[in-house]
Design a protein around this motif. Sequence first.
Motif, mmCIF file in Angstrom:
data_model
loop_
_atom_site.group_PDB
_atom_site.id
_atom_site.type_symbol
_atom_site.label_atom_id
_atom_site.label_comp_id
_atom_site.label_asym_id
_atom_site.label_seq_id
_atom_site.Cartn_x
_atom_site.Cartn_y
_atom_site.Cartn_z
ATOM 1 N N ILE A 86 0.640 -1.094 0.007
ATOM 2 C CA ILE A 86 -0.301 0.092 0.057
ATOM 3 C C ILE A 86 0.756 1.374 0.047
ATOM 4 C CG2 ILE A 86 -1.173 1.662 1.346
ATOM 5 C CD1 ILE A 86 -2.517 -1.517 2.052
ATOM 6 N N LYS A 87 2.047 1.146 0.414
ATOM 7 C CA LYS A 87 2.706 2.208 0.433
ATOM 8 C C LYS A 87 3.090 2.746 -0.667
ATOM 9 C CE LYS A 87 7.639 3.625 1.027
ATOM 10 N NZ LYS A 87 8.737 3.460 1.651
ATOM 11 N N GLU A 88 2.631 1.956 -2.504
ATOM 12 C CA GLU A 88 2.835 2.748 -3.652
ATOM 13 C C GLU A 88 1.567 3.355 -3.558
ATOM 14 O OE1 GLU A 88 4.922 -1.395 -5.653
ATOM 15 O OE2 GLU A 88 3.275 -1.824 -4.786
ATOM 16 N N VAL A 89 0.703 2.736 -3.206
ATOM 17 C CA VAL A 89 -0.749 3.463 -3.206
ATOM 18 C C VAL A 89 -0.569 5.295 -2.700
ATOM 19 C CG1 VAL A 89 -2.926 4.206 -3.122
ATOM 20 C CG2 VAL A 89 -1.993 1.705 -3.543
ATOM 21 N N PHE A 90 -0.048 5.025 -1.714
ATOM 22 C CA PHE A 90 0.202 6.078 -0.847
ATOM 23 C C PHE A 90 1.372 7.356 -1.397
ATOM 24 C CE2 PHE A 90 -1.125 3.733 2.794
ATOM 25 C CZ PHE A 90 -2.126 4.541 3.018
ATOM 26 N N GLU A 91 2.803 7.000 -1.960
ATOM 27 C CA GLU A 91 3.466 7.453 -2.922
ATOM 28 C C GLU A 91 3.202 8.169 -4.131
ATOM 29 O OE1 GLU A 91 6.324 4.766 -3.511
ATOM 30 O OE2 GLU A 91 7.810 5.198 -1.099
ATOM 31 N N SER A 92 1.909 7.267 -5.005
ATOM 32 C CA SER A 92 0.977 7.743 -5.972
ATOM 33 C C SER A 92 0.295 9.211 -5.452
ATOM 34 C CB SER A 92 0.573 6.413 -6.598
ATOM 35 O OG SER A 92 0.101 7.525 -7.528
ATOM 36 N N THR A 93 -0.905 9.177 -4.732
ATOM 37 C CA THR A 93 -1.648 10.161 -4.238
ATOM 38 C C THR A 93 -0.572 10.904 -4.087
ATOM 39 O OG1 THR A 93 -1.723 9.008 -2.202
ATOM 40 C CG2 THR A 93 -3.718 8.350 -4.033
ATOM 41 N N ALA A 94 0.508 11.255 -2.901
ATOM 42 C CA ALA A 94 0.513 12.006 -2.641
ATOM 43 C C ALA A 94 1.971 12.980 -3.199
ATOM 44 C CB ALA A 94 1.902 11.809 -1.071
ATOM 45 N N GLY A 171 -16.237 0.404 1.390
ATOM 46 C CA GLY A 171 -14.998 -0.282 0.104
ATOM 47 C C GLY A 171 -14.633 1.778 -0.108
ATOM 48 N N MET A 172 -15.823 1.823 -0.003
ATOM 49 C CA MET A 172 -15.596 3.598 0.307
ATOM 50 C C MET A 172 -14.849 4.514 1.411
ATOM 51 S SD MET A 172 -19.556 5.097 -1.361
ATOM 52 C CE MET A 172 -20.425 4.134 -0.936
ATOM 53 N N LEU A 173 -15.439 3.688 2.645
ATOM 54 C CA LEU A 173 -14.503 3.852 4.098
ATOM 55 C C LEU A 173 -13.243 3.598 4.044
ATOM 56 C CD1 LEU A 173 -18.246 2.770 6.600
ATOM 57 C CD2 LEU A 173 -16.953 5.290 5.997
ATOM 58 N N PHE A 174 -13.031 2.421 3.156
ATOM 59 C CA PHE A 174 -11.687 2.109 3.368
ATOM 60 C C PHE A 174 -10.744 3.411 2.681
ATOM 61 C CE2 PHE A 174 -7.576 0.519 1.035
ATOM 62 C CZ PHE A 174 -7.220 -0.026 2.184
ATOM 63 N N ALA A 175 -11.330 4.185 1.592
ATOM 64 C CA ALA A 175 -10.433 4.921 0.087
ATOM 65 C C ALA A 175 -10.671 5.637 0.988
ATOM 66 C CB ALA A 175 -11.155 4.773 -1.029
ATOM 67 N N TYR A 176 -11.196 6.067 1.549
ATOM 68 C CA TYR A 176 -11.344 7.220 2.619
ATOM 69 C C TYR A 176 -10.462 7.209 3.935
ATOM 70 C CZ TYR A 176 -13.116 11.207 5.855
ATOM 71 O OH TYR A 176 -13.021 12.799 6.386
ATOM 72 N N GLU A 177 -10.153 6.579 4.340
ATOM 73 C CA GLU A 177 -10.102 6.502 5.956
ATOM 74 C C GLU A 177 -8.806 6.466 5.879
ATOM 75 O OE1 GLU A 177 -12.775 5.586 9.645
ATOM 76 O OE2 GLU A 177 -12.716 3.461 8.368
ATOM 77 N N VAL A 178 -8.473 4.896 5.294
ATOM 78 C CA VAL A 178 -7.016 5.001 5.163
ATOM 79 C C VAL A 178 -6.099 5.400 3.518
ATOM 80 C CG1 VAL A 178 -5.788 2.455 4.842
ATOM 81 C CG2 VAL A 178 -7.201 2.510 6.036
ATOM 82 N N ILE A 179 -6.691 5.646 2.642
ATOM 83 C CA ILE A 179 -5.766 6.310 1.681
ATOM 84 C C ILE A 179 -6.280 7.387 0.984
ATOM 85 C CG2 ILE A 179 -5.692 5.952 -0.854
ATOM 86 C CD1 ILE A 179 -5.278 3.352 0.063
ATOM 87 N N SER A 180 -7.282 8.361 0.988
ATOM 88 C CA SER A 180 -7.373 9.884 0.549
ATOM 89 C C SER A 180 -7.126 10.350 2.115
ATOM 90 C CB SER A 180 -8.406 10.235 -0.012
ATOM 91 O OG SER A 180 -9.857 9.990 0.681
ATOM 92 N N ARG A 181 -8.207 10.024 2.815
ATOM 93 C CA ARG A 181 -8.333 11.141 4.064
ATOM 94 C C ARG A 181 -9.395 12.568 3.361
ATOM 95 N NH1 ARG A 181 -3.688 9.178 8.337
ATOM 96 N NH2 ARG A 181 -3.915 6.895 7.873
ATOM 97 N N LYS A 182 -9.578 12.814 2.905
ATOM 98 C CA LYS A 182 -9.950 13.623 2.238
ATOM 99 C C LYS A 182 -10.798 13.315 1.508
ATOM 100 C CE LYS A 182 -6.503 14.519 -1.594
ATOM 101 N NZ LYS A 182 -5.709 16.043 -1.624
ATOM 102 N N ILE A 183 -12.919 14.720 1.379
ATOM 103 C CA ILE A 183 -13.482 13.992 0.510
ATOM 104 C C ILE A 183 -13.379 15.360 -0.741
ATOM 105 C CG2 ILE A 183 -14.869 14.692 2.439
ATOM 106 C CD1 ILE A 183 -15.489 11.724 0.255
ATOM 107 N N SER A 184 -14.292 14.917 -1.740
ATOM 108 C CA SER A 184 -13.897 16.093 -2.675
ATOM 109 C C SER A 184 -15.906 15.111 -3.832
ATOM 110 C CB SER A 184 -13.037 16.309 -3.484
ATOM 111 O OG SER A 184 -13.082 14.924 -4.375
ATOM 112 N N LYS A 185 -16.489 16.584 -3.771
ATOM 113 C CA LYS A 185 -17.257 16.336 -4.718
ATOM 114 C C LYS A 185 -17.109 14.757 -5.564
ATOM 115 C CE LYS A 185 -21.113 17.950 -7.424
ATOM 116 N NZ LYS A 185 -21.504 19.391 -8.325
ATOM 117 N N VAL A 186 -15.956 15.404 -6.534
ATOM 118 C CA VAL A 186 -15.280 14.462 -7.860
ATOM 119 C C VAL A 186 -14.729 13.063 -7.090
ATOM 120 C CG1 VAL A 186 -13.452 13.529 -9.299
ATOM 121 C CG2 VAL A 186 -14.591 16.449 -9.321
#
Length: 423
Positions: A86-94, A171-186
Amino acid sequence: MRSIPSIKENYTRIKWQKLVIAALLIGFLASLLAVFLKHSTEHYEAVFFAKAASNNILLALFPFVGLSAIYFLRQYVFKKKENKGIKEVFESTASKKNLPAYKIPSHFFNGFLTVIFGGSTGIEVSTVVASATIGSMAHKKENFFRKYKTELICAGVAAGITALFNSPLAGMLFAYEVISRKISKVMVVTMVIAVGIAYAFVLMMEEQPLFVVTIRAWHWYAVPYFIVLGIIAGLHSVYLTKCVLFFKNRFSKIAVQYHKILIGAVVLSGTLFVFPQLYGDGYHAIKESILSADTAVLTLSLAATCIGLLIMKPILTSITLSAGGDGGVFAPSIFIGAFLGLFVALFVNTFFNAGVIPLNFMVIGMAAMLSASIHAPFTALFLVCGLVNDYSLLLPILVVCLVSKYTAQKVYPFTVYTYTTAK
């Protein structure tokens, strides 16, 4: 000549159309990948485990074969490119760094091989990274998608988790709580569409819950014992995290990869002789325990087995990952939580005449341990309810998930995921 407002309106309409189409494709591809990987792994893990159970020589050979096959793929097929989870996902989003397309087959095959040959982890993280890569690839197809990379990655992750666990909210909560930790309309729109497609796919395929359980009504007198379970789960999650970090650090000092494989295979094989329940993701052992949970009696043998599993699972998971296996702490947390819940229930029933329901404690324990391990209580809540397809324990699970998470955070503020991103 068209006015500026009409041009902007047209651009916005086209943008949303393309985002919707992208989310639809991401949802379908991520769910297809997740379901195929889940069923392939379940089937071959069962076949290989049955063979190993009847022939101890195979039990000694399988971990070595699995880790060697992964090493071969990494060296000669994926050009020595290492998977970082998952470190790879964090690196990509950051950052501007993208997840390359090879991450899909790399995580798919490496996760598959790790589990079917006895590596003591699961395919969940492999699915997350592969699904995130689908989203990352989609964002490169259109120039104006560039600024929506995180949103499309989260759509892929949410769809993959939904397909694995039959739970759109997880699925949605994992993406929010673990991956992005932010929310937007898109993000909301793309995730809802991707998850909707994934859940429709799951329903169409008539996917069954991972664990078939009959939940009995819980009682308020059990609440103090629930809280105790949450505290113990929080503490044990720190042990799991520390084990992973410790063994990864130790193995990183071994220069020759094949020495890592040999050490990992020997430890795995030796431990599996004593505790075959630790083979692969361990879901087979949970299913067996569920059948007899409410009639089980805490004998010395059963207590020793539970304690042995609780001590050795974090160590074996850590060594699997450190020796080159692909996976994470999802399945190990669920496994540990189930047996921790069973042991706590039988213990308080035996020595305190508590009268609690062991099966309920197994289910609550799964959620508590997962919540503490990834610091995501709401993900754990809906994921475990999806695993058993029953929401009767929603309130106690929520309470215990919050207790376990905050206990873990107080003792050690990092998870396996946040520690690597903070360093």
